[in-house]
Design a protein around this motif. Structure first.
Motif, PDB file in Angstrom:
ATOM      1  N   THR B 155       0.832  -1.214   0.000  1.00  0.00           N
ATOM      2  CA  THR B 155       0.000   0.000   0.000  1.00  0.00           C
ATOM      3  C   THR B 155       0.861   1.255   0.000  1.00  0.00           C
ATOM      4  O   THR B 155       0.509   2.249  -0.633  1.00  0.00           O
ATOM      5  N   THR B 156       2.007   1.205   0.704  1.00  0.00           N
ATOM      6  CA  THR B 156       2.901   2.366   0.680  1.00  0.00           C
ATOM      7  C   THR B 156       3.356   2.646  -0.743  1.00  0.00           C
ATOM      8  O   THR B 156       3.334   3.792  -1.212  1.00  0.00           O
ATOM      9  N   ARG B 157       3.730   1.586  -1.449  1.00  0.00           N
ATOM     10  CA  ARG B 157       4.187   1.778  -2.826  1.00  0.00           C
ATOM     11  C   ARG B 157       3.079   2.364  -3.687  1.00  0.00           C
ATOM     12  O   ARG B 157       3.321   3.260  -4.504  1.00  0.00           O
ATOM     13  N   ILE B 194      -0.852   6.108   2.755  1.00  0.00           N
ATOM     14  CA  ILE B 194      -0.039   5.179   3.542  1.00  0.00           C
ATOM     15  C   ILE B 194      -0.759   4.828   4.837  1.00  0.00           C
ATOM     16  O   ILE B 194      -0.869   3.659   5.228  1.00  0.00           O
ATOM     17  N   LEU B 195      -1.299   5.855   5.488  1.00  0.00           N
ATOM     18  CA  LEU B 195      -1.996   5.650   6.763  1.00  0.00           C
ATOM     19  C   LEU B 195      -3.195   4.728   6.573  1.00  0.00           C
ATOM     20  O   LEU B 195      -3.438   3.823   7.373  1.00  0.00           O
ATOM     21  N   VAL B 273     -11.263   5.148   6.109  1.00  0.00           N
ATOM     22  CA  VAL B 273     -12.100   5.769   5.081  1.00  0.00           C
ATOM     23  C   VAL B 273     -12.070   7.285   5.229  1.00  0.00           C
ATOM     24  O   VAL B 273     -11.938   8.031   4.254  1.00  0.00           O
ATOM     25  N   TYR B 274     -12.160   7.736   6.492  1.00  0.00           N
ATOM     26  CA  TYR B 274     -12.144   9.178   6.746  1.00  0.00           C
ATOM     27  C   TYR B 274     -10.856   9.803   6.221  1.00  0.00           C
ATOM     28  O   TYR B 274     -10.878  10.819   5.514  1.00  0.00           O
ATOM     29  N   LEU B 275      -9.722   9.170   6.544  1.00  0.00           N
ATOM     30  CA  LEU B 275      -8.432   9.711   6.110  1.00  0.00           C
ATOM     31  C   LEU B 275      -8.326   9.755   4.589  1.00  0.00           C
ATOM     32  O   LEU B 275      -7.855  10.717   4.011  1.00  0.00           O
TER      33      LEU B 275
END
Lengths: 254, 285, 225
Positions: B155-157, B194-195, B273-275
């Protein structure tokens, strides 16, 4: 040619993307405080060539250069040249406005901040100076903390110019700086280029023939990785020497 | 019937079938939730949350379990977050596109697909036995970190990839180094993404029982852990333990604990989802 | 000021410099004619080269302007007008040179009676006045003034039409001065051409300001009459 000093020069420059020979033996010399336009059909190598002047191609896998690029007489592809030092001298503006997703102020001072300058007064002064130079100050002076992404496309591009000017370069590379803008914004950018050439050596890549005519002193026509013709813009636009140049600038290509 | 009529009919038929498929999952989930809530809601009260486990169902609580879960969450985050993000940044920004990097990529993708029990066995061998951590919180957190690391890396990538090339170019053109570009431009711009990935990975880790059982997490821990070296239990293990009891009352306890666990996962997902939404609102490329 | 306006301004300034030179040539021609100053006449003939240089230079500048700025609308008409006015000025320069050539050939001053009867002096004055007014119309973008200049051309034509008869009469009376009279007749013809050239310039000014074509309109009217 006039007696101005030569600012940028390419000598026997060849460039390759892997096996593809992108630039073929380019020799060109550009005078200080002049605007040089690079024109030519897509894929002719003009953008690649422009990016050799600040070594932006270094990040592309398989890209390599032979020959020399001289900035004030020094080869910028020498081993001991640090690219970050080079880029302090050679600023760049891209085709699409690419402001950072930060405030207007942060955008302008980014180049100074990464050099380690933290003094707020110095940063504020530099921001005002470069925003004024980019003819954007009056429009944004009350909203310096607003997100840069909230600006219009034309304003964003002038912000990117201000951002490049903030680190006091001597050369400004512009890669089709107005191709994503409406005619009014384009006119503003062109006027700006005309003003900026009093202080900077400018190289501009453009697909717009009229733009090359309006803003540049010299024009270089590239075709299939070759520099076909390099002359004063007036000369090239009234009586080009090479048939390919003629066909291109009259829109009769192919 | 003409051809076009046939086509229209097929179209309609597929639409109906699609709706049916979509609702199957939802309906099953709704039935499950309904069932759990009916069974468990009457057991949830303050005592249930603050009592230690007990042999008697009516007195048993989930204090040690949720505190253990919280510990695991925090420790796993502390371990997996820097490792995963750093690995993701390296692969995406620094790694040259050569054989080694494609080898690494394939293996990270493979790791994401390895069953969690295998991670448990790995943790048992490395952390519990070789490093002599025992069935401690630290061993558990390390094992779960391994489990979610591939997810975080991927996911970071993805998040870093979504930062347009032009932003990097802009930064480089101003004389920024790679590190400065990553630190000042790429990471802030991709942080929301990322978060989100990390939280989703954690919400998976929260639900894992198998690897923790393998490394020796206990079902019955009569104290709340106070350091990473303490023995522990977590909600899924507690639930597993209760559901394997024959008494009806323990099943109710399990249902109540499931509700708590679901609330934790839903909350984590909600935050994710919020982020993500906030990020999308803030930055339009 | 936008770049394009600066370049247009440069073109205009160049054209006005040429304008002044041509005006000076015409005035010198008149001076030479009235005083039979052959030296001055020679000077006028020599200076015509300078006018021609202006012509080439402005042509070149207009070409560059078209190539570099691809002007449209009022800018386009402006450059087109400058290009044509330039051609007219060049011809006016040639006219001045032509007058000087006739003056150069004269051995003695013109007979006062001949000058008086043919009205060549007032004609010359009027042509110069029209030319000067035309310059004002150009610099101040005054189309009313330009239109009035077109009308004034008729007076010159009138004098020209009468000159044949007057000259014939004079030659019958003074057979010894036939060559002088013929020279004067040619000068008058040249002055009539000056009127036409100035009219053309005025028409270009109207075209550039109002995008209206006024030339050749009068021909149609005449046919109707």
């Amino acid at each position: 040619m006039s007696k101005k000093d030569i600012k940028l020069e390419a000598q026997a420059l060849n460039a390759y993307y892997g096996d593809f020979h992108a630039l073929k033996n380019i020799n060109i010399a550009m005078e200080e405080k002049n605007v040089t336009a690079f024109i030519g059909p897509s894929g002719c190598g003009k953008s690649t060539f422009l990016r050799t002047f600040n070594r932006m191609n270094d990040y592309i896998d398989g890209f390599r250069v032979e020959g020399q690029i001289l900035l004030d007489g020094n080869n910028i592809y020498q081993k001991d040249v640090q690219v970050d030092e080079l880029r302090k001298q050679v600023g760049m503006v891209f085709q699409k406005p690419n402001p950072f997703p930060k405030s207007i102020f942060e955008n302008v001072v980014y180049g100074l901040k990464i050099q380690g300058i933290k003094n707020k007064a110095v940063l504020a002064e530099a921001a005002e100076k470069s925003l004024r130079q980019a003819a954007l100050w009056d429009e944004v002076k009350d909203n310096l903390n607003k997100s840069a992404l909230a600006l219009s496309g034309g304003q964003q591009q002038r912000l990117c110019i201000a951002r490049a000017l903030a680190i006091s370069p001597t050369v400004l590379l512009m890669d089709e700086p107005a191709s994503a803008l409406d005619p009014i914004s384009t006119a503003k950018i062109e006027e700006l280029i005309y003003e900026l050439k009093n202080h900077y050596t400018i190289v501009i890549v453009t697909h717009n023939m009229q733009q090359a005519g309006r803003v540049s002193d010299q024009t270089a026509f590239f075709y299939m990785g070759e520099l076909v013709e390099y002359a004063k813009t007036k000369t090239m636009f009234t009586s080009p020497k090479d048939n390919r140049t003629q066909n291109y600038i009259t829109g009769r290509f192919g | 019937m003409t051809n076009s009529e046939k086509n229209r009919l097929k179209d309609k038929a597929f639409q109906v079938f699609g709706i049916f498929c979509t609702f199957i999952g939802l309906v099953v989930l709704a039935i499950f939730l309904f069932d759990i809530v009916i069974e468990g809601v009457k057991r949830i009260d303050w005592d249930f949350l603050t009592s230690l486990p007990s042999r008697r169902a009516s007195r048993a609580g989930i204090l040690t379990a949720w505190v253990g879960t919280l510990w695991i969450l925090v420790l796993t985050t502390l371990i997996a977050f820097p490792l995963g993000v750093a690995a993701g940044v390296y692969l995406e920004e620094y790694g040259k596109k050569n054989r080694l990097s494609s080898f690494l990529e394939i293996n990270i993708a493979n790791l994401a697909g390895v069953p969690s029990i295998i991670y448990g066995l790995l943790g048992l061998e490395i952390f519990v036995r070789q490093m002599r951590l025992g069935g401690s919180l630290l061993a558990g957190a390390l094992t779960l970190s391994l489990l979610i690391l591939p997810i975080i890396i991927v996911t970071t990538r993805e998040a870093i990839k979504s930062v347009p090339r032009s932003i990097r170019d802009g930064s480089f053109a101003l004389g920024a180094s790679k590190w400065q570009t990553v630190w000042f431009q790429v990471l802030p711009a991709s942080f929301g993404g990322i978060l989100t990935g990390i939280i989703l990975a954690l919400s998976r880790a929260v639900g894992e029982a198998a690897p923790l059982i393998v490394i020796g997490a206990l079902a019955y821990v009569p104290f709340t852990p106070s350091s990473p070296m303490d023995e522990f239990t977590v909600l899924p293990i507690q639930i597993f333990n209760w559901t394997s009891r024959p008494q009806e009352a323990f099943l109710n306890n399990a249902a109540a604990a499931i509700i708590v666990l679901l609330i934790i996962t839903f909350m984590l997902n909600g935050i994710a989802v919020y982020l993500r939404n906030r990020q999308q609102r803030k930055i339009k490329w | 000021m936008p770049h394009i306006d600066k370049e247009l301004e440069r073109l205009k300034v160049k054209l006005l410099e040429m304008w002044d030179l041509v005006e000076y040539q015409l005035q010198s021609g008149r001076e030479a004619m009235l005083t039979s100053n052959t030296e001055l006449a020679k000077l006028v003939i020599k200076r015509d080269k300078k006018v021609n240089q202006f012509d080439v230079k402005i042509d070149r500048m207009c070409e560059n302007f078209f190539a570099l700025f691809t002007p449209v609308a009022v800018d386009l008409r402006m450059v087109l007008a400058i290009l044509k006015i330039n051609a007219n000025l060049e011809r006016l320069g040639d006219t001045a040179e032509g007058i000087a050539r006739f003056v150069k050939k004269l051995d003695a001053p013109m007979h006062p009676e001949l000058l008086e009867k043919t009205q060549v002096v007032p004609m010359y004055e009027e042509a110069l006045a029209m030319f000067a007014a035309c310059r004002v119309a150009f610099t101040s973008n005054d189309t009313q003034l330009a239109k009035s200049i077109i009308k004034r051309d008729k007076a010159l034509n009138k004098i020209y039409r009468k000159s044949d008869g007057i000259a014939t009469e004079f030659m019958q009376q003074h057979p010894d001065q036939i060559s002088e009279a013929l020279a004067l007749l040619s000068i008058i013809k040249k002055l009539e051409r000056v009127g036409d050239q100035v009219t053309n310039i005025a028409e270009e000014i109207i075209f550039y300001r109002e995008a209206k074509v006024v030339k050749h309109k009068q021909d149609k009217k005449k046919k109707k009459d």
